[in-house]
Write an enzyme that holds these catalytic residues in place. Structure first.
Site, PDB file in Angstrom:
ATOM      1  N   CYS B 135       0.796  -1.227   0.000  1.00 24.09           N
ATOM      2  CA  CYS B 135       0.000   0.000   0.000  1.00 24.09           C
ATOM      3  C   CYS B 135       0.832   1.282   0.000  1.00 24.09           C
ATOM      4  O   CYS B 135       0.286   2.355  -0.228  1.00 24.09           O
ATOM      5  CB  CYS B 135      -0.983  -0.025   1.156  1.00 24.09           C
ATOM      6  SG  CYS B 135      -0.298  -0.653   2.692  1.00 24.09           S
ATOM      7  N   HIS B 241      -1.983   6.404   3.740  1.00 27.10           N
ATOM      8  CA  HIS B 241      -0.542   6.411   3.939  1.00 27.10           C
ATOM      9  C   HIS B 241       0.010   7.664   3.274  1.00 27.10           C
ATOM     10  O   HIS B 241      -0.405   8.029   2.172  1.00 27.10           O
ATOM     11  CB  HIS B 241       0.111   5.178   3.291  1.00 27.10           C
ATOM     12  CG  HIS B 241      -0.193   3.891   4.002  1.00 27.10           C
ATOM     13  ND1 HIS B 241      -0.830   3.825   5.219  1.00 27.10           N
ATOM     14  CD2 HIS B 241       0.082   2.600   3.649  1.00 27.10           C
ATOM     15  CE1 HIS B 241      -0.943   2.562   5.587  1.00 27.10           C
ATOM     16  NE2 HIS B 241      -0.410   1.798   4.663  1.00 27.10           N
TER      17      HIS B 241
END
Lengths: 333, 333
Positions: B135, B241
Site C-alpha cells: 500500500c 498512507h
C-alpha cells in the site's frame, strides 16, 4: 563578558509556556546556581505562581516598563515579536540573552549553539545574545556531528515527525480536545492549526515563505558545504520530535562504526536492536535529556549512504535543556 | 486466458477484513459485472452477511474442502499463509487470483501490477496469479512513473507515514481503544503492535529481516537501475498512507514542469498551493480513489533534486481499488 558568580539572577520570559515551564524544571533538576528568579509572561498569566528550587515565584506581566537591572541571564521563549523587542534591548543592557526564537539565528554576530557541538562559539557574543537552534535542528546536528568528524557528511535528506508541543501548550490542548471531541462523535475544531491534527498529518511547520530547507542547520554545523533538504510534518504526538535522516557520507562508514561514533557523542544514546524490537519512540524519549538514535542502516542506493532514526524531546534538548546547558557553560567560565 | 463474459463469479478471500470490506464497496461503486459473489473468512467471521450490489452475501468459512469451481476471479487479502495455501492452488485451477500479499510479489512469473503504470504486464499470467504492490509502493510508483517518463529517475529517498488500517481492522480498533483508555487515564494495552501506537510513532512496519529497502518498488517500475532507500513509520492515523519522497532526477525538471507531468497521470491529483495552505492530508484523502501529490519543491541540495508529499488511501488505491482495477482491465479483454 560573563562574570563568574556564586549565583545568578535569572529571568524566564515566556515562563508559563511549554518551554518556559520545562526551563524551570530543568533549572531545578540541574541545581543551576540561582540567586533569584524573575518570571515573565503576558497579562493573561501574570500573577500565577510557579515553583522552582524549593521556592515559589510570581509571574510578572512583561511590559516595556519592566526593569531588568540586576538580571544576569534571560531565557526568552515566547513569540518572535517578544524576542525582537526584548532580545536586543536586554543584550545591549548587559543581560546575557539565551533566545529560543528564529529572530537571531541567522545573524552573523549571534552564535547559534548546541554545547556538545560548538560550545566554543560562546567565546564571542558581541550583542550579548546567543541563539539556540530550533527543536528539530538540535537533534539533527547532534546526530550529524560525530558522522561529520568520522568521515565527513556530504548531503542530508531529513524528514521530520514533529509533535504538537513544538507549537506550544495551546497546541497540546488542541490535540487532546480534538481527540476527545472525535471520540464523542463531535466535530473537531481547529484553531491553533489550520486543520484538524488529531488522527491526521499536516505537512506544514511554520511558514511557507522559504523553500523548505532549514538554513540554520548549515550554520551550526560550521560546514558551509553541507547540503541539506528537509520535509517537515506535524504529527498527532504530544511530545518529542522524530526524524528520518538519510545521510550521504564523504567516506565509507559501516553501520557498526556509525553506532560506535554516535554512542561516543555526549548527549546521544544509541538505541538500536531491531531484532529485539528496540528502536527510539516519542513515548519513550518524553522527559529524557538525551537524543536517541536507532534504525542505523546502510543505504545501498548510494555510495556511503546511511539511514538513521532520531527521537528527542523537543521541549528538553530541543529547547529548554539546550538553553540551560548554554547558561551552565557560561557559568563555568 | 481470461474469457470475456457478461458477468463474473467473484470470490473475496478475507471478506470481513479492512481491505475485503473495501473491495465489496468498490465492486458496488464501480458496478463491476458480477454474476455472483462468494465471501470467505475465518471461522470466527463465517455466517456474517455483507451487502454488495443490492444483494446480501453470506460469509463462508475458508477451509481446504471449499470448492472454487465456477469462480472466475478471486481477490485474496488475508494472511501470507492464506495466500501461500490458496493462491497457487486457485491459480492452477483456472481462477484468476488477484493477490494483496507479499508472497508472490517478487516471483518472476507473477506480474506485479498498477494498471496506470504497467497494465501491459497482465498479458502474461502463466500461474493465473497477479500481485498488487503493497500500500505504500503503489502511490510511490504512481508518483514516480510520470517523472521517470519525463526525465528519468535516478535515486529515491522515501519516508513513509503509514496509518494503522494498513495493518487491518484490529489495528484500527487498537488505536481507538488505546486513545480512549489514555484519555480516561487508564493504561494503553498494546496487542496488535509491540508498543502503544496512540500519540506515538513506531519506526517499524512488518519484519526487520530486510535491510529496510522496499525491493518490489524496483520491479514494478521496470527500471532495474532505479535506486531506492526507505524508512517506514507507523503513525497514529486511521486511514491513508503518506510519503515524503525525495527524488534525484536524471535530467532537469522544474517544479512547475513536474506538476504538469504529475497532473497528466491518470489517478493522480496535484493538490499543491502552500500559499493557500493547500496540501494533501490523510483526513482529506480518506475514501478517495486518487493519489494526492503536493509540496512539490526543488531540492537544491543536489542537481535535479525534487521533493514531493504523497497521500493516498491505503485501503483504496493502496489495495482494494488497485485490485478491482486489475479485474476491470482483464474483463475489458
Amino acid at each position: 563578558m560573563f562574570k563568574k558568580k556564586a549565583g545568578y539572577v535569572v529571568a524566564v520570559v515566556g515562563a508559563t509556556g511549554a518551554v518556559g515551564k520545562e526551563t524551570l524544571e530543568i533549572l531545578e533538576e540541574r541545581k543551576f546556581p540561582l540567586t533569584s528568579l524573575r518570571l515573565f509572561a503576558s497579562k493573561r498569566s501574570a500573577g500565577e505562581v510557579l515553583p522552582c528550587q524549593g521556592k515559589e515565584w510570581k509571574v510578572e506581566e512583561l511590559t516595556p516598563e519592566v526593569s531588568f537591572v540586576g538580571v544576569d541571564i534571560a531565557f526568552i521563549s515566547a513569540t518572535d515579536d517578544i524576542s525582537r523587542e526584548y532580545g536586543r534591548r536586554l543584550g545591549a543592557a548587559g543581560v546575557v540573552v539565551i533566545d529560543d526564537s528564529g529572530v537571531f539565528r541567522m545573524e552573523a554576530d549571534v552564535p547559534l549553539v548546541v554545547p556538545e557541538v560548538n560550545a566554543h562559539a560562546l567565546r564571542t557574543m558581541p550583542r550579548g545574545i546567543v541563539s539556540i537552534p530550533n527543536c528539530t535542528t538540535t537533534p539533527l546536528v547532534m546526530a550529524l556531528k560525530p558522522l561529520q568528524e568520522a568521515v565527513g557528511v556530504k548531503r542530508v535528506v531529513v524528514t521530520t515527525f514533529q509533535s504538537v508541543s513544538g507549537t506550544g501548550a495551546a497546541a497540546m490542548d488542541e490535540l487532546m480536545t480534538q481527540t476527545k471531541d472525535l471520540l464523542a462523535f463531535r466535530d473537531a475544531k481547529a484553531e491553533v492549526y489550520p486543520y484538524q491534527i488529531a488522527f491526521n498529518l499536516l505537512p506544514h511547520i511554520g511558514s511557507f515563505n522559504s523553500d523548505g530547507d532549514c538554513s540554520e542547520e548549515v550554520k551550526i554545523l560550521e560546514a558551509p558545504t553541507l547540503r541539506v533538504t528537509a520535509t517537515t510534518v506535524r504529527v498527532p504526538v504530544l511530545r518529542c520530535h522524530s526524524e528520518a535522516i538519510n545521510v550521504e557520507l564523504e567516506r565509507p562508514l559501516k553501520p557498526n562504526e556509525a553506532r560506535a561514533a554516535l554512542a561516543a557523542m555526549p548527549g546521544v544514546i544509541v538505541y538500536d536492536d531491531p531484532s529485539k524490537k528496540l528502536y527510539p519512540m516519542p513515548l519513550d524519549a518524553t522527559g529524557k535529556d538525551d537524543v536517541y538514535i536507532g534504525r542505523i542502516r546502510e543505504d545501498e542506493s548510494i555510495t556511503n549512504g546511511l539511514n538513521l532514526w532520531v527521537v528527542s524531546d523537543n521541549l528538553r534538548k530541543g529547547a529548554a535543556l539546550n538553553a540551560v546547558q548554554i547558561a551552565e557553560h557560561l557559568a563555568k567560565g
